[in-house]
Design a protein around this motif. Structure first.
Motif, PDB file in Angstrom:
ATOM      1  N   ARG A   1       9.209  54.665 -35.922  1.00 48.29           N
ATOM      2  CA  ARG A   1       9.588  54.746 -37.335  1.00 48.29           C
ATOM      3  C   ARG A   1       8.407  55.072 -38.230  1.00 48.29           C
ATOM      4  N   ARG A   2       7.257  54.580 -37.866  1.00 48.09           N
ATOM      5  CA  ARG A   2       6.071  54.895 -38.665  1.00 48.09           C
ATOM      6  C   ARG A   2       5.813  56.402 -38.659  1.00 48.09           C
ATOM      7  N   LEU A   3       5.954  57.035 -37.511  1.00 51.98           N
ATOM      8  CA  LEU A   3       5.794  58.483 -37.403  1.00 51.98           C
ATOM      9  C   LEU A   3       6.843  59.200 -38.246  1.00 51.98           C
ATOM     10  N   GLN A   4       8.082  58.735 -38.203  1.00 56.71           N
ATOM     11  CA  GLN A   4       9.137  59.371 -38.981  1.00 56.71           C
ATOM     12  C   GLN A   4       8.860  59.269 -40.482  1.00 56.71           C
ATOM     13  N   ARG A   5       8.332  58.131 -40.926  1.00 55.03           N
ATOM     14  CA  ARG A   5       7.971  57.985 -42.347  1.00 55.03           C
ATOM     15  C   ARG A   5       6.834  58.930 -42.714  1.00 55.03           C
ATOM     16  N   MET A   6       5.848  59.072 -41.817  1.00 54.37           N
ATOM     17  CA  MET A   6       4.728  59.981 -42.083  1.00 54.37           C
ATOM     18  C   MET A   6       5.200  61.436 -42.125  1.00 54.37           C
ATOM     19  N   ARG A   7       6.114  61.812 -41.249  1.00 55.90           N
ATOM     20  CA  ARG A   7       6.667  63.179 -41.259  1.00 55.90           C
ATOM     21  C   ARG A   7       7.415  63.442 -42.566  1.00 55.90           C
ATOM     22  N   GLU A   8       8.231  62.479 -42.965  1.00 54.32           N
ATOM     23  CA  GLU A   8       9.009  62.631 -44.199  1.00 54.32           C
ATOM     24  C   GLU A   8       8.087  62.769 -45.405  1.00 54.32           C
ATOM     25  N   ALA A   9       7.032  61.957 -45.463  1.00 61.06           N
ATOM     26  CA  ALA A   9       6.079  62.036 -46.575  1.00 61.06           C
ATOM     27  C   ALA A   9       5.333  63.373 -46.563  1.00 61.06           C
ATOM     28  N   LEU A  10       4.952  63.859 -45.382  1.00 57.07           N
ATOM     29  CA  LEU A  10       4.250  65.144 -45.281  1.00 57.07           C
ATOM     30  C   LEU A  10       5.131  66.283 -45.778  1.00 57.07           C
ATOM     31  N   PHE A  11       6.376  66.335 -45.326  1.00 56.23           N
ATOM     32  CA  PHE A  11       7.257  67.432 -45.712  1.00 56.23           C
ATOM     33  C   PHE A  11       7.660  67.339 -47.182  1.00 56.23           C
ATOM     34  N   ALA A  12       7.668  66.132 -47.760  1.00 56.94           N
ATOM     35  CA  ALA A  12       7.927  65.996 -49.195  1.00 56.94           C
ATOM     36  C   ALA A  12       6.715  66.476 -49.993  1.00 56.94           C
ATOM     37  N   ARG A  13       5.521  66.184 -49.495  1.00 56.07           N
ATOM     38  CA  ARG A  13       4.274  66.563 -50.172  1.00 56.07           C
ATOM     39  C   ARG A  13       3.981  68.052 -49.999  1.00 56.07           C
ATOM     40  N   GLU A  14       4.168  68.578 -48.788  1.00 58.02           N
ATOM     41  CA  GLU A  14       3.881  69.986 -48.465  1.00 58.02           C
ATOM     42  C   GLU A  14       5.062  70.572 -47.698  1.00 58.02           C
ATOM     43  N   PRO A  15       6.075  71.086 -48.401  1.00 60.88           N
ATOM     44  CA  PRO A  15       7.267  71.572 -47.702  1.00 60.88           C
ATOM     45  C   PRO A  15       7.076  72.922 -47.005  1.00 60.88           C
ATOM     46  N   LEU A  16       5.992  73.649 -47.319  1.00 66.58           N
ATOM     47  CA  LEU A  16       5.784  74.970 -46.730  1.00 66.58           C
ATOM     48  C   LEU A  16       4.761  74.926 -45.600  1.00 66.58           C
ATOM     49  N   CYS A  17       4.889  75.871 -44.682  1.00 72.21           N
ATOM     50  CA  CYS A  17       3.969  76.000 -43.555  1.00 72.21           C
ATOM     51  C   CYS A  17       2.568  76.328 -44.080  1.00 72.21           C
ATOM     52  N   ALA A  18       1.588  75.546 -43.686  1.00 69.97           N
ATOM     53  CA  ALA A  18       0.216  75.726 -44.174  1.00 69.97           C
ATOM     54  C   ALA A  18      -0.383  77.043 -43.688  1.00 69.97           C
ATOM     55  N   GLU A  19      -0.120  77.428 -42.463  1.00 72.94           N
ATOM     56  CA  GLU A  19      -0.672  78.672 -41.907  1.00 72.94           C
ATOM     57  C   GLU A  19      -0.041  79.893 -42.565  1.00 72.94           C
ATOM     58  N   CYS A  20       1.271  79.861 -42.759  1.00 72.00           N
ATOM     59  CA  CYS A  20       1.941  80.973 -43.434  1.00 72.00           C
ATOM     60  C   CYS A  20       1.460  81.092 -44.877  1.00 72.00           C
ATOM     61  N   LYS A  21       1.246  79.945 -45.535  1.00 76.21           N
ATOM     62  CA  LYS A  21       0.769  79.960 -46.912  1.00 76.21           C
ATOM     63  C   LYS A  21      -0.610  80.617 -46.988  1.00 76.21           C
ATOM     64  N   ARG A  22      -1.474  80.346 -45.997  1.00 77.84           N
ATOM     65  CA  ARG A  22      -2.800  80.974 -45.963  1.00 77.84           C
ATOM     66  C   ARG A  22      -2.698  82.486 -45.770  1.00 77.84           C
ATOM     67  N   ASN A  23      -1.636  82.933 -45.073  1.00 81.52           N
ATOM     68  CA  ASN A  23      -1.443  84.368 -44.815  1.00 81.52           C
ATOM     69  C   ASN A  23      -0.549  85.042 -45.849  1.00 81.52           C
ATOM     70  N   GLY A  24      -0.173  84.323 -46.902  1.00 83.04           N
ATOM     71  CA  GLY A  24       0.627  84.906 -47.976  1.00 83.04           C
ATOM     72  C   GLY A  24       2.111  84.973 -47.683  1.00 83.04           C
ATOM     73  N   LYS A  25       2.602  84.201 -46.728  1.00 82.64           N
ATOM     74  CA  LYS A  25       4.028  84.159 -46.393  1.00 82.64           C
ATOM     75  C   LYS A  25       4.619  82.842 -46.881  1.00 82.64           C
ATOM     76  N   ILE A  26       5.938  82.771 -46.934  1.00 79.69           N
ATOM     77  CA  ILE A  26       6.615  81.536 -47.334  1.00 79.69           C
ATOM     78  C   ILE A  26       7.627  81.181 -46.255  1.00 79.69           C
ATOM     79  N   ASN A  27       7.342  80.109 -45.524  1.00 81.57           N
ATOM     80  CA  ASN A  27       8.246  79.573 -44.514  1.00 81.57           C
ATOM     81  C   ASN A  27       8.250  78.054 -44.623  1.00 81.57           C
ATOM     82  N   PRO A  28       9.406  77.416 -44.394  1.00 83.04           N
ATOM     83  CA  PRO A  28       9.435  75.952 -44.440  1.00 83.04           C
ATOM     84  C   PRO A  28       8.708  75.339 -43.244  1.00 83.04           C
TER      85      PRO A  28
END
Length: 141
Positions: free
Chosen positions: A68-95
């Motif tokens: 459950r701790r992992l699930q809470r951390m995943r939920e917080a991460l996706f709420a904070r950063e909903p887009l793919c970090a690598e795609c964002k660096r390359n100018g793309k938009i993917n969830p």
């Protein structure tokens, strides 16, 4: 007529003792280490000089968070950063669909918010393959 002792009939016991006492041993085989010519007959495949060391868990690897701790951390991460970090660096938009460690745990990375990023499935697959190649062939950087 068969008498029974501990669920085994005498006849079966005699057969078992007879078979096991007269079974031939397999022929000794060469040690499986390349270049070693010693014969091994214990079935291990290696001689006494080339005994394979027992697997031991590395003490320096960070313990992975689960449950459950992992699930809470995943939920917080996706709420904070909903887009793919690598795609964002390359100018793309993917969830982002995968929680990824920036520095892998096996390389000393921490399992906390400072070492996590959200990645889409294709970017996570590419990063995981690159890390696997790097760990398999450490001299090729």
């Amino acid at each position: 007529m068969f008498s029974r002792i501990a669920g085994i009939s005498f006849c079966a016991l005699c057969i078992r003792l007879h078979v096991w006492s007269y079974m031939p041993r397999s022929a000794p085989k060469k040690c499986s280490v390349v270049g070693c010519c010693k014969l091994v007959s214990d079935g291990a495949g290696r001689c006494d000089e080339h005994v394979k060391p027992a697997w031991v868990k590395r003490p320096d690897i960070t313990k992975r968070i689960t449950g459950r701790r992992l699930q809470r951390m995943r939920e917080a991460l996706f709420a904070r950063e909903p887009l793919c970090a690598e795609c964002k660096r390359n100018g793309k938009i993917n969830p982002a669909t995968q929680r990824d460690h920036i520095v892998p745990l096996c390389d000393g990375g921490r399992d906390d918010e400072t070492n996590e990023q959200g990645l889409c499935d294709p970017c996570h697959e590419l990063k995981s393959l690159a890390e696997a190649q790097r760990s398999r062939y450490p001299s090729r950087k």
